[in-house]
Design a protein around this motif. Structure first.
Motif, PDB file in Angstrom:
ATOM      1  N   SER A  14     -26.343 -21.152   2.965  1.00  0.00           N
ATOM      2  CA  SER A  14     -25.802 -19.797   3.112  1.00  0.00           C
ATOM      3  C   SER A  14     -26.724 -18.757   2.479  1.00  0.00           C
ATOM      4  CB  SER A  14     -24.414 -19.710   2.474  1.00  0.00           C
ATOM      5  OG  SER A  14     -23.507 -20.574   3.108  1.00  0.00           O
ATOM      6  N   LEU A  15     -27.192 -19.056   1.263  1.00  0.00           N
ATOM      7  CA  LEU A  15     -28.074 -18.117   0.569  1.00  0.00           C
ATOM      8  C   LEU A  15     -29.407 -17.971   1.297  1.00  0.00           C
ATOM      9  CD1 LEU A  15     -27.447 -19.069  -3.171  1.00  0.00           C
ATOM     10  CD2 LEU A  15     -26.771 -16.952  -2.030  1.00  0.00           C
ATOM     11  N   LEU A  18     -28.856 -15.781   4.384  1.00  0.00           N
ATOM     12  CA  LEU A  18     -28.633 -14.387   3.991  1.00  0.00           C
ATOM     13  C   LEU A  18     -29.939 -13.711   3.585  1.00  0.00           C
ATOM     14  CD1 LEU A  18     -26.804 -11.975   3.111  1.00  0.00           C
ATOM     15  CD2 LEU A  18     -26.608 -13.103   0.888  1.00  0.00           C
ATOM     16  N   LYS A 104     -18.819 -16.863  -7.594  1.00  0.00           N
ATOM     17  CA  LYS A 104     -18.429 -17.415  -6.297  1.00  0.00           C
ATOM     18  C   LYS A 104     -16.958 -17.120  -6.038  1.00  0.00           C
ATOM     19  CE  LYS A 104     -21.555 -21.400  -6.824  1.00  0.00           C
ATOM     20  NZ  LYS A 104     -21.616 -22.858  -6.934  1.00  0.00           N
ATOM     21  N   TRP A 106     -19.377 -15.002  -3.609  1.00  0.00           N
ATOM     22  CA  TRP A 106     -20.090 -13.759  -3.859  1.00  0.00           C
ATOM     23  C   TRP A 106     -19.928 -12.783  -2.698  1.00  0.00           C
ATOM     24  CZ3 TRP A 106     -22.696 -18.419  -2.995  1.00  0.00           C
ATOM     25  CH2 TRP A 106     -23.336 -18.530  -1.757  1.00  0.00           C
ATOM     26  N   ASP A 107     -20.152 -11.536  -3.001  1.00  0.00           N
ATOM     27  CA  ASP A 107     -20.186 -10.482  -1.984  1.00  0.00           C
ATOM     28  C   ASP A 107     -21.656 -10.293  -1.590  1.00  0.00           C
ATOM     29  OD1 ASP A 107     -20.669  -7.231  -1.721  1.00  0.00           O
ATOM     30  OD2 ASP A 107     -18.907  -7.937  -0.648  1.00  0.00           O
ATOM     31  N   ASN A 108     -21.951 -10.425  -0.304  1.00  0.00           N
ATOM     32  CA  ASN A 108     -23.346 -10.362   0.150  1.00  0.00           C
ATOM     33  C   ASN A 108     -24.032  -9.063  -0.250  1.00  0.00           C
ATOM     34  OD1 ASN A 108     -23.164 -12.886   1.287  1.00  0.00           O
ATOM     35  ND2 ASN A 108     -22.853 -12.150   3.377  1.00  0.00           N
ATOM     36  N   ARG A 109     -23.321  -7.953  -0.108  1.00  0.00           N
ATOM     37  CA  ARG A 109     -23.924  -6.661  -0.422  1.00  0.00           C
ATOM     38  C   ARG A 109     -24.250  -6.554  -1.909  1.00  0.00           C
ATOM     39  NH1 ARG A 109     -20.340  -1.406   0.516  1.00  0.00           N
ATOM     40  NH2 ARG A 109     -19.281  -2.393  -1.239  1.00  0.00           N
ATOM     41  N   LEU A 111     -24.784  -9.057  -3.989  1.00  0.00           N
ATOM     42  CA  LEU A 111     -25.869  -9.985  -4.308  1.00  0.00           C
ATOM     43  C   LEU A 111     -27.220  -9.388  -3.922  1.00  0.00           C
ATOM     44  CD1 LEU A 111     -27.102 -12.657  -5.156  1.00  0.00           C
ATOM     45  CD2 LEU A 111     -26.469 -13.587  -2.925  1.00  0.00           C
ATOM     46  N   LEU A 112     -27.314  -8.832  -2.728  1.00  0.00           N
ATOM     47  CA  LEU A 112     -28.569  -8.236  -2.275  1.00  0.00           C
ATOM     48  C   LEU A 112     -28.955  -7.042  -3.140  1.00  0.00           C
ATOM     49  CD1 LEU A 112     -28.108  -8.441   1.606  1.00  0.00           C
ATOM     50  CD2 LEU A 112     -29.638  -9.825   0.179  1.00  0.00           C
ATOM     51  N   ASP A 264     -17.243  -7.074  -8.444  1.00  0.00           N
ATOM     52  CA  ASP A 264     -17.445  -7.152  -6.987  1.00  0.00           C
ATOM     53  C   ASP A 264     -17.206  -5.827  -6.275  1.00  0.00           C
ATOM     54  OD1 ASP A 264     -14.690  -6.912  -7.132  1.00  0.00           O
ATOM     55  OD2 ASP A 264     -14.289  -8.986  -6.586  1.00  0.00           O
TER      56      ASP A 264
END
Length: 450
Positions: A14-15, A18, A104, A106-109, A111-112, A264
């Motif tokens: 997944s990571l 992304l 976990k 996580w929120d993709n936004r 994390l980025l 988050d």
């Protein structure tokens, strides 16, 4: 290249997907042993590291791996991955040198954003030729509301210049009256968010019962006095910056609620169970000793590390005395403009006197003294005698007195004692005269046993 270290194949996949979609090159490994073999010959730009690699959830393997990879890659930022229930473990990792942590799922936004901030700060640390003088800084950044050119202030502004363009959370520390709000505004004005809202919240003035309504908003009828819908401060700050002033005054119950939204950037409006997401940069400020409060269990350690990604410490006015004449003239010019007075100037002995005062209330106290002297004296040229007539520290400014051999603590204690006596024990008036908050005055009274 970003190195992913996690024993869960789904997480690695997944990571990797992304990050590749976001334009990053990745390498994914399943064990601490494989990670150590990798960093022995290759230095990634950033590492995403799980904290648990066995059936136990104590995270000792993760902490040990963190310490080992830092030997080979001491300048590479590490972002830890952990479950919400293991945030205390992530805090241990932050103490050991990790850059940030995510939970976990996580929120993709988020994390980025954390990855982008880490890489940006690492790049800026290696850039040479950052502005070194006030003139150079002003040519590139908007610091128009900040007065001074002392080395201590230039160091602060240089830090602001380096971090403003990132999304890193910032904690501004310093005594009351040193200008923390102005620094917070400067961070916002020099960031990509400058065209969006800068929302200020004085957490010292928000009660526990109103905290959720104030910060997250409420729907009409959510509680007895909810006569209409209310938009919370976090929603108002969406795409912009939220400034959490006096964060050290927040009680522990509210600290938990704040931590969740900072983690988050998701919250629920009172009376509405639908989660809402926001994109805000968080800048906090305090004059309290948060590390001491953490040790005393009055401030959450996990919240401290969440808000303290970057710390900016403002020097006290007595530590930047060369800025006092510039500040005094600035306040005088503003006072004359606001009250349609003739131009106001100071004699050299007036400036010399101002530079000898301890100013426990810092810039706020200097401002009050200058403005009070101008209004009371009615003169266009301010002398040392004019200032003596308005200061609460007569004993250190008369010709017969001396400050030689006296410590700053002694001067500050005497100043506070005089202010309290001047107002017959009225602490509110004494705090106003000193240019500090009642809370700050209480701390100093306790400190000096007054």
């Amino acid at each position: 290249m970003i190195l992913i270290i996690d024993d869960d194949a789904i997480v690695r996949s997944s990571l990797s997907l992304l990050l590749k979609r976001a334009g990053y090159e990745t390498e994914a490994l399943a064990s601490p042993e494989a990670a150590l073999d990798f960093v022995r010959h290759t230095s990634p730009d950033l590492m995403l590291m799980d904290m648990n690699f066995s059936l136990t959830t104590k995270g000792e393997e993760g902490l040990e791996l963190l310490q080992k990879v830092q030997v080979f890659c001491p300048t590479v930022p590490v972002i830890l991955i952990t479950a919400w229930g293991s945030i205390s473990l992530a805090v241990r990792g932050m103490k050991a040198g990790a850059f940030d942590f995510i939970t976990k799922p996580w929120d993709n936004r988020q994390l980025l954003s954390s990855i982008e901030t880490a890489l940006e700060l690492r790049t800026r640390k290696t850039i040479n030729g950052l502005p070194q003088t006030r003139r150079e800084l002003d040519a590139l950044y908007d610091f128009s509301s900040i007065i001074g050119q002392s080395e201590a202030l230039i160091n602060v502004l240089s830090t602001v210049a380096r971090i403003a363009n990132t999304n890193a959370s910032v904690l501004i520390t310093g005594e009351s009256g040193t200008g923390k709000e102005l620094i917070a505004e400067a961070i916002h004005k020099n960031s990509p968010r400058k065209k969006q809202q800068f929302v200020k919240v004085n957490l010292g003035g928000v009660s526990q019962s109103l905290f959720e309504s104030e910060m997250f908003g409420h729907k009409k009828g959510a509680f007895t006095d909810a006569q209409a819908d209310r938009t919370g401060r976090f929603e108002l700050a969406d795409k912009g910056t939220i400034f959490l002033d006096e964060i050290g005054e927040l009680d522990t119950t509210c600290q938990v609620k704040l931590l969740r939204v900072l983690q988050d950037q998701t919250f629920e409006v009172l009376g509405d169970s639908t989660p809402r997401k926001v994109d805000v940069r968080v800048v906090s400020a305090t004059n309290a000793d948060l590390p001491q409060m953490v040790r005393e269990k009055t401030f959450r350690e996990d919240l401290f590390y969440r808000i303290n990604l970057i710390q900016v410490h403002l020097p006290a006015l007595r530590e930047r005395k060369e800025d006092i004449p510039l500040l005094a003239q600035f306040f005088a010019d503003r006072q004359s403009a606001q009250n349609r007075l003739a131009a106001i100037s100071f004699t050299s002995d007036a400036f010399e006197l101002l530079q000898t005062l301890p100013f426990p209330g810092n810039i706020r106290e200097l401002k009050n003294l200058v403005e009070r002297t101008i209004l009371v004296s009615g003169k266009n040229r301010i002398t040392a005698d004019d200032l003596r007539g308005q200061t609460t520290i007569q004993e250190i400014v008369t010709p017969s007195a001396t400050v030689q051999g006296m410590t700053l603590d002694t001067l500050e204690a005497q100043t506070i004692r005089n202010a309290i006596e001047q107002h017959n024990g009225n602490l509110s008036k004494a705090a106003k005269t000193l240019g500090i908050s009642r809370t700050a005055l209480y701390r100093r009274i306790e400190k000096y046993g007054l």
